[in-house]
Design an enzyme around this catalytic site. Sequence first.
Site, PDB file in Angstrom:
ATOM      1  N   GLY A   1     -10.131  -0.652   8.101  1.00  0.00           N
ATOM      2  CA  GLY A   1     -10.867  -1.504   7.175  1.00  0.00           C
ATOM      3  C   GLY A   1     -10.332  -1.517   5.769  1.00  0.00           C
ATOM      4  O   GLY A   1     -10.920  -2.138   4.877  1.00  0.00           O
TER       5      GLY A   1
ATOM      6  N   GLU B   1       3.633  -1.595   2.572  1.00  0.00           N
ATOM      7  CA  GLU B   1       3.766  -1.053   1.210  1.00  0.00           C
ATOM      8  C   GLU B   1       3.381  -2.075   0.139  1.00  0.00           C
ATOM      9  O   GLU B   1       3.988  -2.148  -0.929  1.00  0.00           O
ATOM     10  CB  GLU B   1       5.175  -0.495   0.972  1.00  0.00           C
ATOM     11  CG  GLU B   1       5.450   0.762   1.757  1.00  0.00           C
ATOM     12  CD  GLU B   1       6.700   1.478   1.345  1.00  0.00           C
ATOM     13  OE1 GLU B   1       6.979   1.566   0.131  1.00  0.00           O
ATOM     14  OE2 GLU B   1       7.420   1.969   2.235  1.00  0.00           O
TER      15      GLU B   1
END
Length: 383
Positions: free
Chosen positions: A128, A361
């Site tokens: 989440g 990233e």
Amino acid sequence: MADTSFLSWPFFDAHHRDWAAHVDAVSAGLDVDHTDTDTTCRTLAAQLGTAGILAPTSSNDGHFDVRTLCLARETLARHDGLADFVFAMQGLGTGAITLFGTDPQKAAWLPRTRAGTALSAFALTEPGSGSDVANATMTATRDGTDYILHGEKTWISNGGIADIYTLFARTGEAPGAKGLSAFLITPDLPGFEVTERLTTIAPHPLATLRFTECRVPATAMLGAPGQGFKIAMSVLDVFRPTVAAAALGFARRALNEALARVTTRHVQGAPLSDLQMVQGHIADMALDIDASALLIYRAAWARDSGAPRITREAAMAKLFATDQAQQVIDKAVQLFGGDGVRAGEAVERLYREIRALRIYEGASDVQKVIIARQTLAMFEGDT
């Protein structure tokens, strides 16, 4: 031959040029099997470790040479994406140990990851909360001299095969980002479970991890309680430009493949390269590659020159280089025609490899938010 003229730019010293040549020579000798990624990653780690390629992925003195890291990733990616993946994860997975680890933590793991005898992973993402790191929900509850971990991590590179994981969990010192801490986790701990191995368009070892009442000693913590967000961002500051460098390596390979194609493939008795439209594509590709390289090595040079943070520079490099590499590779596929989507062609593999770099990233849209906020802060600070 790949263009190496950029190595004469003032961002680099002589040892960087020697390093790039060494990585190129080692990379050219790698025989990478993409059918069994788990085994291949272990084999590549051992080969790269023996060749000294993994040496800059960590250090006991807390220092990284980001230009060296970027040159390695660019060169490895140009040869093979899985080789680049192995190098990247040895650095990302242990970056927090280099920057924040105790001497015993460094001694226990860094020699092994540099040698390629132990694989590392960076367990930050949750089901989440991907880019929203501050709202991670996995918990680490203090119990005497231990912490008890509970929760899930997903999209963890090297998940299922790593020997050491840098893991982030909520210890609750404060709400949001100030309530996270970092831990070193080994997969033999009771309560640690690999619940799913994830398959993607460019195969890499990826997994979902579950922690159920997983007990770890307090000595497994990296840094101080509540420092987890700072640790994660510090690691990403170092390694985000290297993601851009990997994209640059993919783009350089795509351009090389395209140049070979258009100068040898003939249409109506003349090479494709004689067509002005094709020349336009080649010009765009070359421009995008050089512009990406300038942004990447500016960011790396700034970090190596002592800049305390390169958040804006790293975000710019990551955003531009990954997005433009996608465009460069797409043009290469187009120039190959039907062969561009044939399984086994280099440009087809690159087309699959590049897409993930625009997500992990820090996705491209997140990088835009970072750049905007940093730019606004600079403006407001000057007014």
